[in-house]
Design a protein around this motif. Sequence first.
Motif, short mmCIF file in Angstrom:
data_model
loop_
_atom_site.label_atom_id
_atom_site.label_comp_id
_atom_site.label_asym_id
_atom_site.label_seq_id
_atom_site.Cartn_x
_atom_site.Cartn_y
_atom_site.Cartn_z
N THR A 103 0.83 -1.21 0.00
CA THR A 103 0.00 0.00 0.00
C THR A 103 0.86 1.26 0.00
OG1 THR A 103 -1.79 -1.15 1.14
CG2 THR A 103 -1.85 1.24 1.20
N THR A 104 1.95 1.27 0.78
CA THR A 104 2.84 2.44 0.77
C THR A 104 3.44 2.64 -0.61
OG1 THR A 104 4.84 1.21 1.48
CG2 THR A 104 3.41 2.09 3.22
N ARG A 105 3.78 1.56 -1.29
CA ARG A 105 4.37 1.67 -2.64
C ARG A 105 3.34 2.19 -3.64
NH1 ARG A 105 9.00 -2.21 -3.37
NH2 ARG A 105 9.65 -2.75 -1.25
N ILE A 106 2.11 1.69 -3.53
CA ILE A 106 1.06 2.12 -4.45
C ILE A 106 0.74 3.60 -4.24
CG2 ILE A 106 -1.40 1.86 -4.95
CD1 ILE A 106 -1.04 -1.15 -4.54
N GLU A 107 0.64 4.01 -2.99
CA GLU A 107 0.36 5.41 -2.70
C GLU A 107 1.49 6.31 -3.20
OE1 GLU A 107 -2.49 4.99 1.29
OE2 GLU A 107 -0.46 5.81 1.45
N ALA A 108 2.73 5.89 -2.96
CA ALA A 108 3.89 6.70 -3.38
C ALA A 108 3.96 6.83 -4.90
CB ALA A 108 5.18 6.08 -2.85
N ALA A 109 3.50 5.79 -5.61
CA ALA A 109 3.54 5.80 -7.07
C ALA A 109 2.36 6.54 -7.68
CB ALA A 109 3.59 4.37 -7.60
N GLY A 110 1.42 6.94 -6.84
CA GLY A 110 0.25 7.65 -7.34
C GLY A 110 -0.72 6.74 -8.08
#
Length: 254
Positions: A103-110
Amino acid sequence: MALFQDTTVIRLRRSEDAARTLICLGFCGGGVGAYHLWADTLPEGTDLTAICYPGREGRTLEDFATDWAALADDAASAVISAVDRPYILFGHSMGGWMAFDVTTRIEAAGRRAPDALVVSSCNAPSRGLTPRDMFPSKSDTDAELLEWMKTHGLMAPHVLADPDLQEMALEIMRADIRVRDTFRYTAGAKVATPVQMLSGIDDEVIESDAGVQWRELAVGDYRHDALPGGHFYTPEIWKHLPQYITAIGTLARA
């Protein structure tokens, strides 16, 4: 893309008019099989998808992930590829940390984030990997690992009856233990996605203040629900676990 979808993104329940999808990530030593029975317990309008990690099931010809970062990259790519409607991301035990990391990766990638992140039977990753989390252990014998898997219901009857399948199960467990033991929390990592934590009342692995620690990692809405049983709850609770995911109920009423 079709091959990737067939072997990595496993559609356990699929309907064209579903309003949402519950996407599940595996726990240590587990595969997509543990989530099959949920297909019959989900309410109308909710599909079910499980992500298959490399080295098992339809991906047995692939090498296991070498470390946590490699598995998280793989899982994040799989989740992103699976998303075609609102979704809830679920992870149990080691899978809870993986779901948080993804989830942190998805959020960071927009990219399109989950409507909710549900973490089950896991301490907050911000405390780091401690001996309490390192179970089963890489030092356990094959017999001890098999006993642990039998006790927690991770081995289907046909696996118990087949020495070759037992050997495969042990290989997967040891591969996941190696990956788990390389986990490192990224300082300051939090999620804006609403978070629900589920934990077993009798789970000796979970810290008494784990709910408070998870709250600190959620920028937005958060809730903690304690359920009967231990690390895998009771068999009946596990069978119907999606019923305790509030985002499914909330979305169903929307």
